[in-house]
Design a protein around this motif. Sequence first.
Motif, mmCIF file in Angstrom:
data_model
loop_
_atom_site.group_PDB
_atom_site.id
_atom_site.type_symbol
_atom_site.label_atom_id
_atom_site.label_comp_id
_atom_site.label_asym_id
_atom_site.label_seq_id
_atom_site.Cartn_x
_atom_site.Cartn_y
_atom_site.Cartn_z
ATOM 1 N N LEU A 221 0.867 -1.177 0.000
ATOM 2 C CA LEU A 221 0.000 0.000 0.000
ATOM 3 C C LEU A 221 0.910 1.236 0.000
ATOM 4 C CD1 LEU A 221 -2.819 1.300 0.271
ATOM 5 C CD2 LEU A 221 -2.558 1.110 2.764
ATOM 6 N N ILE A 222 0.958 1.940 -1.116
ATOM 7 C CA ILE A 222 1.827 3.110 -1.232
ATOM 8 C C ILE A 222 1.141 4.294 -0.557
ATOM 9 C CG2 ILE A 222 3.076 4.641 -2.783
ATOM 10 C CD1 ILE A 222 2.978 2.415 -4.886
ATOM 11 N N VAL A 223 1.658 4.724 0.570
ATOM 12 C CA VAL A 223 1.031 5.812 1.335
ATOM 13 C C VAL A 223 1.738 7.148 1.120
ATOM 14 C CG1 VAL A 223 0.119 4.263 3.094
ATOM 15 C CG2 VAL A 223 2.406 5.247 3.386
ATOM 16 N N GLY A 224 2.899 7.136 0.459
ATOM 17 C CA GLY A 224 3.616 8.385 0.221
ATOM 18 C C GLY A 224 4.729 8.207 -0.782
ATOM 19 N N GLU A 225 4.979 9.259 -1.574
ATOM 20 C CA GLU A 225 6.077 9.273 -2.537
ATOM 21 C C GLU A 225 6.900 10.546 -2.320
ATOM 22 O OE1 GLU A 225 5.046 7.749 -6.627
ATOM 23 O OE2 GLU A 225 3.025 8.213 -5.912
ATOM 24 N N PHE A 226 8.221 10.413 -2.354
ATOM 25 C CA PHE A 226 9.107 11.515 -1.991
ATOM 26 C C PHE A 226 10.267 11.613 -2.975
ATOM 27 C CE2 PHE A 226 7.019 9.804 1.685
ATOM 28 C CZ PHE A 226 6.698 10.900 2.483
ATOM 29 N N ASP A 227 10.689 12.857 -3.258
ATOM 30 C CA ASP A 227 11.905 13.039 -4.049
ATOM 31 C C ASP A 227 13.080 13.443 -3.164
ATOM 32 O OD1 ASP A 227 11.379 15.661 -3.434
ATOM 33 O OD2 ASP A 227 11.126 16.341 -5.502
ATOM 34 N N ASP A 228 12.854 13.516 -1.851
ATOM 35 C CA ASP A 228 13.905 13.824 -0.890
ATOM 36 C C ASP A 228 14.029 12.647 0.062
ATOM 37 O OD1 ASP A 228 14.899 14.836 1.829
ATOM 38 O OD2 ASP A 228 15.370 16.527 0.531
ATOM 39 N N SER A 229 15.185 11.983 0.037
ATOM 40 C CA SER A 229 15.367 10.772 0.834
ATOM 41 C C SER A 229 15.329 11.060 2.331
ATOM 42 C CB SER A 229 16.688 10.097 0.469
ATOM 43 O OG SER A 229 17.792 10.951 0.764
ATOM 44 N N ALA A 230 15.827 12.235 2.739
ATOM 45 C CA ALA A 230 15.819 12.572 4.164
ATOM 46 C C ALA A 230 14.387 12.773 4.662
ATOM 47 C CB ALA A 230 16.645 13.830 4.408
ATOM 48 N N LEU A 231 13.561 13.429 3.860
ATOM 49 C CA LEU A 231 12.162 13.643 4.248
ATOM 50 C C LEU A 231 11.418 12.313 4.311
ATOM 51 C CD1 LEU A 231 9.950 15.727 4.878
ATOM 52 C CD2 LEU A 231 9.486 15.848 2.409
ATOM 53 N N LEU A 232 11.707 11.430 3.385
ATOM 54 C CA LEU A 232 11.087 10.103 3.387
ATOM 55 C C LEU A 232 11.388 9.375 4.697
ATOM 56 C CD1 LEU A 232 11.015 7.586 0.460
ATOM 57 C CD2 LEU A 232 11.831 6.839 2.685
ATOM 58 N N LYS A 233 12.626 9.453 5.160
ATOM 59 C CA LYS A 233 13.012 8.763 6.399
ATOM 60 C C LYS A 233 12.320 9.374 7.617
ATOM 61 C CE LYS A 233 17.589 7.309 4.757
ATOM 62 N NZ LYS A 233 17.489 7.914 3.409
ATOM 63 N N VAL A 234 12.111 10.682 7.593
ATOM 64 C CA VAL A 234 11.409 11.332 8.711
ATOM 65 C C VAL A 234 9.988 10.786 8.828
ATOM 66 C CG1 VAL A 234 10.468 13.522 9.535
ATOM 67 C CG2 VAL A 234 12.803 13.424 8.667
ATOM 68 N N PHE A 235 9.316 10.616 7.688
ATOM 69 C CA PHE A 235 7.972 10.042 7.704
ATOM 70 C C PHE A 235 8.022 8.576 8.139
ATOM 71 C CE2 PHE A 235 6.826 13.864 5.623
ATOM 72 C CZ PHE A 235 5.440 13.980 5.681
ATOM 73 N N GLY A 236 9.083 7.873 7.745
ATOM 74 C CA GLY A 236 9.243 6.494 8.187
ATOM 75 C C GLY A 236 9.461 6.412 9.679
ATOM 76 N N GLN A 237 10.226 7.350 10.221
ATOM 77 C CA GLN A 237 10.459 7.406 11.665
ATOM 78 C C GLN A 237 9.156 7.632 12.425
ATOM 79 O OE1 GLN A 237 12.818 10.771 12.896
ATOM 80 N NE2 GLN A 237 13.503 9.783 14.766
ATOM 81 N N ALA A 238 8.236 8.369 11.811
ATOM 82 C CA ALA A 238 6.949 8.651 12.452
ATOM 83 C C ALA A 238 5.995 7.461 12.393
ATOM 84 C CB ALA A 238 6.303 9.868 11.798
ATOM 85 N N GLY A 239 6.399 6.399 11.681
ATOM 86 C CA GLY A 239 5.564 5.213 11.612
ATOM 87 C C GLY A 239 4.558 5.213 10.484
ATOM 88 N N ASP A 240 4.724 6.128 9.515
ATOM 89 C CA ASP A 240 3.755 6.206 8.420
ATOM 90 C C ASP A 240 3.878 5.061 7.431
ATOM 91 O OD1 ASP A 240 2.884 8.481 9.606
ATOM 92 O OD2 ASP A 240 3.639 9.862 8.081
ATOM 93 N N GLY A 241 5.049 4.441 7.362
ATOM 94 C CA GLY A 241 5.202 3.343 6.424
ATOM 95 C C GLY A 241 6.605 2.765 6.442
ATOM 96 N N ILE A 242 6.756 1.633 5.772
ATOM 97 C CA ILE A 242 8.063 0.993 5.610
ATOM 98 C C ILE A 242 8.818 1.742 4.513
ATOM 99 C CG2 ILE A 242 9.220 -1.147 4.922
ATOM 100 C CD1 ILE A 242 6.666 -2.605 5.938
ATOM 101 N N PHE A 243 10.122 1.888 4.676
ATOM 102 C CA PHE A 243 10.919 2.588 3.677
ATOM 103 C C PHE A 243 12.219 1.840 3.432
ATOM 104 C CE2 PHE A 243 12.162 4.194 7.791
ATOM 105 C CZ PHE A 243 13.531 4.399 7.712
ATOM 106 N N MET A 244 12.894 2.230 2.364
ATOM 107 C CA MET A 244 14.145 1.579 1.983
ATOM 108 C C MET A 244 15.322 2.500 2.209
ATOM 109 S SD MET A 244 13.360 -0.419 -1.565
ATOM 110 C CE MET A 244 13.298 1.149 -2.408
#
Length: 302
Positions: A221-244
């Motif tokens: 389930l794709i809950v977010g798409e990001f062009d900034d890897s640091a911002l993506l990790k911040v959302f991952g830290q918040a528990g919004d989704g799994i990230f790579m």
Amino acid sequence: MAWLNYHHLYYYWTVMREGGISAASEKLSLAQSTISAQLSKLEESLEVKLTQKVGRNLEPTDAGLLVLRYADEIFPLGREMLDALKGLPVFGPWSLRVGIVDVMPKLVAQKLLAPINLLPEKVRLVCHEGKNEHLLAELAMHNLDVVLTDTPLRSRLSIKAYNHLLGECGVSFLGTHALAKQLHGTFPSSLNNAPMLFPMGMSTLRGILDQWLEKMDIQPLIVGEFDDSALLKVFGQAGDGIFMAPTVIEEEVVKQYHVQVIGRTRDIKERFYAISVERIIKHPAVVAISEAAHQKLFFAIK
């Protein structure tokens, strides 16, 4: 004994940095004919051809690149001498102007650049972040020494530069402890229907990820798409989704973002490149980066 005319050298240096005689004319407040005449005199004194026409652009020859490398040290060093005489702090004779593509993970960039701190000569690091095309244009104009990227230079781009592969690694899937507890089954099937944070669709990594998921018959389930890897990790830290993240920085990501590893795969590979205008890297700092990447950073995870 032949003496170098530093005024002529400065005009040549400015022409190459500004991207042409016209731009250098405005920068130096000199007539274009004056600059052209001074460049000719410099070539005569050095007995080499420094520039060549490539389409409408004026580009350095191989000898011109060598001269530019020295000029890149001579004139900043002169400015540092003036600063020292004024009592201002100076760092060292070497500088490294690096372009970092904005999609590259910041932790990877830091790891790649870390070896310059071990050089006997202190290096002033100047980092510019931006889109790939913009940074490559700056590299072509000699405003950058090297570009760090996860995408090699394509032949369709009219830029004379060379790819230097620094290394490659697989990817790790990470998420919060709470999110990991909600997953069912073993990796990678546990990603099916799981919330995930993806890189943007135009990125190289996204294309490889989509192919891998289709091959594994996994539909997250794709809950977010990001062009900034640091911002993506911040959302991952918040528990919004799994990230790579690249496996080479897995340990740092786990500590910094308080997440855990859900799984790893080497079927998805991230590659990192240094792009330079030199076929053979000569800048001491870039040589140190390349050697450390091959011998230590990526070698350790093979």
